[in-house]
Design an enzyme around this catalytic site. Structure first.
Site, PDB file in Angstrom:
ATOM      1  N   PRO A 187      40.746  41.213  43.128  1.00 59.15           N
ATOM      2  CA  PRO A 187      40.353  40.572  44.396  1.00 59.15           C
ATOM      3  C   PRO A 187      41.543  39.799  44.964  1.00 59.15           C
ATOM      4  O   PRO A 187      41.721  38.611  44.699  1.00 59.15           O
ATOM      5  CB  PRO A 187      39.213  39.644  43.970  1.00 59.15           C
ATOM      6  N   ASP A 360      46.338  37.327  43.039  1.00 57.78           N
ATOM      7  CA  ASP A 360      45.086  37.656  42.358  1.00 57.78           C
ATOM      8  C   ASP A 360      44.189  36.420  42.403  1.00 57.78           C
ATOM      9  O   ASP A 360      44.488  35.402  41.764  1.00 57.78           O
ATOM     10  CB  ASP A 360      45.382  38.059  40.908  1.00 57.78           C
ATOM     11  N   HIS A 361      43.077  36.518  43.141  1.00 63.24           N
ATOM     12  CA  HIS A 361      42.204  35.351  43.338  1.00 63.24           C
ATOM     13  C   HIS A 361      41.461  34.951  42.073  1.00 63.24           C
ATOM     14  O   HIS A 361      40.888  33.858  41.996  1.00 63.24           O
ATOM     15  CB  HIS A 361      41.205  35.643  44.460  1.00 63.24           C
ATOM     16  N   ARG A 362      41.457  35.807  41.050  1.00 64.14           N
ATOM     17  CA  ARG A 362      40.796  35.440  39.797  1.00 64.14           C
ATOM     18  C   ARG A 362      41.529  34.315  39.080  1.00 64.14           C
ATOM     19  O   ARG A 362      40.919  33.579  38.298  1.00 64.14           O
ATOM     20  CB  ARG A 362      40.707  36.663  38.874  1.00 64.14           C
ATOM     21  N   VAL A 363      42.820  34.179  39.345  1.00 66.23           N
ATOM     22  CA  VAL A 363      43.625  33.195  38.626  1.00 66.23           C
ATOM     23  C   VAL A 363      44.366  32.235  39.554  1.00 66.23           C
ATOM     24  O   VAL A 363      44.841  31.186  39.116  1.00 66.23           O
ATOM     25  CB  VAL A 363      44.616  33.929  37.676  1.00 66.23           C
TER      26      VAL A 363
END
Length: 394
Positions: A187, A360-363
């Site tokens: 994402p 990376d929007h997860r991190v």
């Protein structure tokens, strides 16, 4: 019997491309022999045997990508039943589950012509059935027709003369799967900024005018700036790995490099601690090895960010795709002269470089990405920073 599985060759590796079998089915091997090669992070890794044995059965053909831990072959002890030199050439191993391997176009042509793909022998890699195989079978099955009366054109299952199929090969297939997985699984979001690089370009010209120094490029200066920014903001030096976060101790920065076999991303190690000259020398060696197809496992893997610079082609800006397992990639366009108002509102000539950071929007969250890119811009706009040791965070 024992299973030979796809090995895990790095902390973030989840799957690998089986690039080549060096041992054929039924052939014996000795400890230390290379049994097969695996492509990960766009470099081939040779997998050696730990002990003597026999490759009894191939389960995964060349060109297939499978998860870590997947059985790729079965091993057996004992002697080989006959010398390999006397063995007839075997047909390519079938796909798992008996699936027929064929290109999408070949399947469409076969359906249109009423041809059973199971009856064909493919001419592509690992027995893949191609459109040309279907057309050949269609021509063989077509009876000779008497001279026909001209009629209106009819749709046929043959390809237009200007269209041909191209076997992408293992390297392009690996790249295709990698970018498709990145687009599907990550994402991502992007933030953009412009940097006034007039002073940066002046410094580069001064450095390159000196004798006995490695030639410095804009990419080298960007790598150094990213290394300094990561050293100053260690919370950004991390990647998402499955259901956990991996934090790196050194600021390793990737460099997207064009090669005859496609893009490669060698890694400049400890870009936050190396001098600009050391980065220029290291990057030049990595680029040369990448173009020669000679990258080693030590040249790739790790790092959280890569630089993709297309400014030499005159592109104003670009938004690249993150290369897993990285958490960021910096897209760089060409610098261009523009007029901006100065402190008194009068037009002043600037030399601007467009930067796009994809994350990376997860991190990484948006505010973190904005602060990080602003730090990179600050370093570039005060290029003396590139000549100083990084300011390490407490």
């Amino acid at each position: 019997m024992a299973d030979l599985v796809m090995p895990k060759l790095g902390l973030t590796m989840t799957e690998g491309l089986l690039r080549e079998w060096r041992i054929a089915a039924g052939e014996a091997f000795k400890a230390g022999d290379v049994v097969f090669t695996v492509e990960t992070d766009k470099v081939a890794n040779e997998i050696e045997a730990d002990a003597d044995g026999v490759l009894a059965e191939v389960l995964v053909p060349e060109g297939e990508t499978v998860p870590v831990g997947t059985p790729v072959a079965r091993l057996a002890g004992g002697a080989v039943s006959r010398p390999m030199s006397a063995a007839p050439r075997a047909a390519p191993p079938p796909a798992p589950g008996g699936r027929i391997v064929a290109t999408p176009l070949a399947r469409r042509l076969a359906a249109a012509a009423g041809i059973d793909l199971a009856a064909l022998v493919g001419s592509g890699a690992n027995g893949r059935i191609k459109a040309a195989d279907v057309e050949a079978a269609s021509a063989d099955a077509r009876p000779a027709a008497p001279e026909a009366v001209p009629t209106a054109p009819q749709a046929t299952a043959t390809l237009p003369g200007a269209v041909r199929e191209i076997d992408p090969g293992p390297a392009r297939l690996a790249t295709a799967r990698r970018v498709a997985a990145a687009r599907r699984d990550i994402p991502d979001f992007s933030v953009s900024h412009t940097a006034d690089v007039a002073d940066l370009m002046a410094l580069r010209e001064t450095l390159n005018a000196a004798d006995g120094r490695p030639r410095v490029s804009v990419t080298h200066m960007l790598i150094r700036a990213l290394g300094i920014a990561l050293a100053e903001m260690p919370g950004m030096n991390r990647v998402w790995a499955g259901e956990t976060i991996l934090a790196y101790a050194t600021a390793d920065v990737g460099m997207v490099t064009e090669t005859p076999d496609g893009l490669r991303i060698p890694i400049v190690r400890d870009a936050g601690g190396l001098s600009l000259d050391a980065i220029a020398a290291a990057a030049a060696g990595l680029a040369a090895r990448a173009r020669a197809g000679a990258l080693s496992a030590q040249d790739v893997g790790g790092g959280v960010v890569a630089v993709s610079n297309v400014g030499m082609f005159g592109v104003t800006a670009m938004t690249p795709i993150i290369s897993p397992p990285h958490a960021m990639i910096l897209g760089v366009g060409a610098d261009r002269p523009v007029f901006r108002p100065d402190a008194d509102g009068r037009p002043a000539l600037r030399r601007e470089l467009a930067l796009t950071l994809v994350c990376d929007h997860r991190v990484i969250d948006g505010a973190e990405a904005a602060r990080f890119l602003a730090a990179v811009v600050r370093i570039l706009e005060t290029p003396v920073n590139l000549l100083r040791p990084p300011r390490l965070a407490a």
